[in-house]
Design a protein around this motif. Structure first.
Motif, PDB file in Angstrom:
ATOM      1  N   GLN A  17     -16.646 -47.225 -27.026  1.00 43.89           N
ATOM      2  CA  GLN A  17     -17.587 -46.565 -28.005  1.00 43.89           C
ATOM      3  C   GLN A  17     -19.055 -46.592 -27.422  1.00 43.89           C
ATOM      4  N   PRO A  18     -19.588 -45.592 -27.442  1.00 47.15           N
ATOM      5  CA  PRO A  18     -20.914 -44.897 -26.857  1.00 47.15           C
ATOM      6  C   PRO A  18     -21.973 -46.203 -27.225  1.00 47.15           C
ATOM      7  N   ILE A  19     -22.001 -46.876 -28.332  1.00 50.39           N
ATOM      8  CA  ILE A  19     -23.054 -48.139 -28.438  1.00 50.39           C
ATOM      9  C   ILE A  19     -22.823 -49.247 -27.611  1.00 50.39           C
ATOM     10  N   ASP A  20     -21.830 -49.464 -27.073  1.00 51.41           N
ATOM     11  CA  ASP A  20     -21.465 -50.459 -26.276  1.00 51.41           C
ATOM     12  C   ASP A  20     -22.271 -49.962 -24.823  1.00 51.41           C
ATOM     13  N   PHE A  21     -22.413 -48.771 -24.499  1.00 52.36           N
ATOM     14  CA  PHE A  21     -23.152 -48.496 -23.461  1.00 52.36           C
ATOM     15  C   PHE A  21     -24.331 -48.051 -23.686  1.00 52.36           C
ATOM     16  N   ASP A  22     -25.115 -48.280 -24.945  1.00 55.49           N
ATOM     17  CA  ASP A  22     -26.416 -48.023 -25.285  1.00 55.49           C
ATOM     18  C   ASP A  22     -26.667 -46.510 -25.200  1.00 55.49           C
ATOM     19  N   ILE A  23     -25.696 -45.528 -25.991  1.00 56.27           N
ATOM     20  CA  ILE A  23     -25.687 -44.427 -25.982  1.00 56.27           C
ATOM     21  C   ILE A  23     -25.396 -43.881 -27.827  1.00 56.27           C
ATOM     22  N   GLY A  24     -26.156 -43.116 -28.174  1.00 57.33           N
ATOM     23  CA  GLY A  24     -25.933 -42.660 -29.528  1.00 57.33           C
ATOM     24  C   GLY A  24     -24.524 -42.454 -30.017  1.00 57.33           C
ATOM     25  N   TYR A  25     -24.118 -42.518 -31.156  1.00 59.80           N
ATOM     26  CA  TYR A  25     -22.738 -42.424 -31.592  1.00 59.80           C
ATOM     27  C   TYR A  25     -22.493 -40.959 -31.881  1.00 59.80           C
ATOM     28  N   LYS A  26     -23.337 -40.088 -32.113  1.00 68.85           N
ATOM     29  CA  LYS A  26     -23.182 -38.603 -32.487  1.00 68.85           C
ATOM     30  C   LYS A  26     -22.571 -37.702 -31.664  1.00 68.85           C
ATOM     31  N   ALA A  27     -21.653 -36.780 -31.877  1.00 67.10           N
ATOM     32  CA  ALA A  27     -21.000 -36.207 -31.013  1.00 67.10           C
ATOM     33  C   ALA A  27     -21.858 -35.678 -29.749  1.00 67.10           C
ATOM     34  N   HIS A  28     -22.788 -35.055 -30.116  1.00 65.94           N
ATOM     35  CA  HIS A  28     -23.590 -34.388 -29.008  1.00 65.94           C
ATOM     36  C   HIS A  28     -24.597 -35.447 -28.210  1.00 65.94           C
ATOM     37  N   GLU A  29     -24.417 -36.787 -28.687  1.00 69.46           N
ATOM     38  CA  GLU A  29     -25.279 -37.561 -27.596  1.00 69.46           C
ATOM     39  C   GLU A  29     -24.477 -38.120 -26.635  1.00 69.46           C
ATOM     40  N   SER A  30     -23.275 -37.708 -26.580  1.00 69.99           N
ATOM     41  CA  SER A  30     -22.393 -38.461 -25.462  1.00 69.99           C
ATOM     42  C   SER A  30     -21.758 -37.291 -24.381  1.00 69.99           C
ATOM     43  N   MET A  31     -22.447 -36.373 -24.266  1.00 69.10           N
ATOM     44  CA  MET A  31     -22.034 -35.294 -23.384  1.00 69.10           C
ATOM     45  C   MET A  31     -22.805 -34.821 -22.035  1.00 69.10           C
ATOM     46  N   PHE A  32     -23.833 -35.744 -21.978  1.00 70.20           N
ATOM     47  CA  PHE A  32     -24.602 -35.635 -20.791  1.00 70.20           C
ATOM     48  C   PHE A  32     -23.911 -36.230 -19.553  1.00 70.20           C
TER      49      PHE A  32
END
Length: 228
Positions: A17-32
């Motif tokens: 899950q993104p939050i474990d990597f200090d990234i937002g949960y929203k779909a477009h927050e995990s595509m960089f």
């Protein structure tokens, strides 16, 4: 608040899950492209999750008995197996019966170590007022054994083995709907997503992999369009 997304492996019943990597949960927050969770995902696809069915799944959708997509059909069957009401969110079943493997990665150590610490503290305090699901599947007597050892990485090619196509940054153009090229975006979350707020990704249900070599007989895509 919006829908939160995580990467799941329905064959191994694991997720990150993104939050474990200090990234937002929203779909477009995990595509960089340089997101640590995408590097972790690709390391998993290269090894631990190789040849498995994966998806970028939101936490506010349900499945039904008329699903045609093989991955969604498999989720429906898991809901039945675990005796969940299929009209409720699939992610309830995932949280209870899948294991969060974000902690395998060094990049997730700070968040995961803290969350495991909270879990151990609740166990020791015998706090029955909260949900004590062991999300990370740890041994309470040796909770950090085997964790934080992997480094995520990138690969030259992201491959769809089902459709026999692949893409490669620098060779495949990643375009928005107005034809703007985005060199900072990885399209894999869009190709693999599904949730209340997103349509079925074009690659959902396919077998995905990564490699530094292009597979023989596969087509290198010239362009991929994002959904924005």
């Amino acid at each position: 608040m919006g829908e939160y997304y995580s990467w799941i492996n329905i064959d191994k019943k694991e997720y990150i899950q993104p939050i474990d990597f200090d990234i937002g949960y929203k779909a477009h927050e995990s595509m960089f492209r340089e997101d640590t969770i995408l590097y972790a995902l690709k390391e998993l696809l290269y090894d631990r999750w190789k040849n498995d069915h994966i998806a970028f799944i939101g936490d506010e959708f349900s499945v039904s008995d008329d699903e045609n997509n093989p991955l969604l059909k498999a989720l429906y069957n898991q809901m039945l197996f675990y005796k969940f009401n299929t009209s409720v969110d699939v992610f309830d079943m995932i949280l209870e019966h899948y294991r969060n493997v974000s902690g395998l990665f060094k990049d997730a150590e700070e968040e995961v170590r803290q969350e495991i610490g909270y879990y151990i503290e609740d166990i020791q305090n015998d706090d029955i007022s909260i949900d004590l699901i062991n999300y990370y599947g740890v041994d309470i007597n040796n909770p950090y054994d085997g964790l934080f050892e992997l480094a995520g990485r990138d690969f030259k090619y992201t491959i769809n083995y089902t459709k026999k196509v692949c893409y490669s940054f620098g060779k495949t153009r990643i375009l928005t709907l107005d034809n703007t090229q985005r060199d900072d975006i990885d399209p894999l979350p869009i190709l693999m997503h599904y949730g209340r707020s997103t349509n079925i990704g074009l690659w959902l249900g396919d077998i995905i992999g990564v490699s530094d070599e292009m597979p023989e007989g596969f087509i290198l895509l010239d362009e991929i369009y994002l959904d924005f």
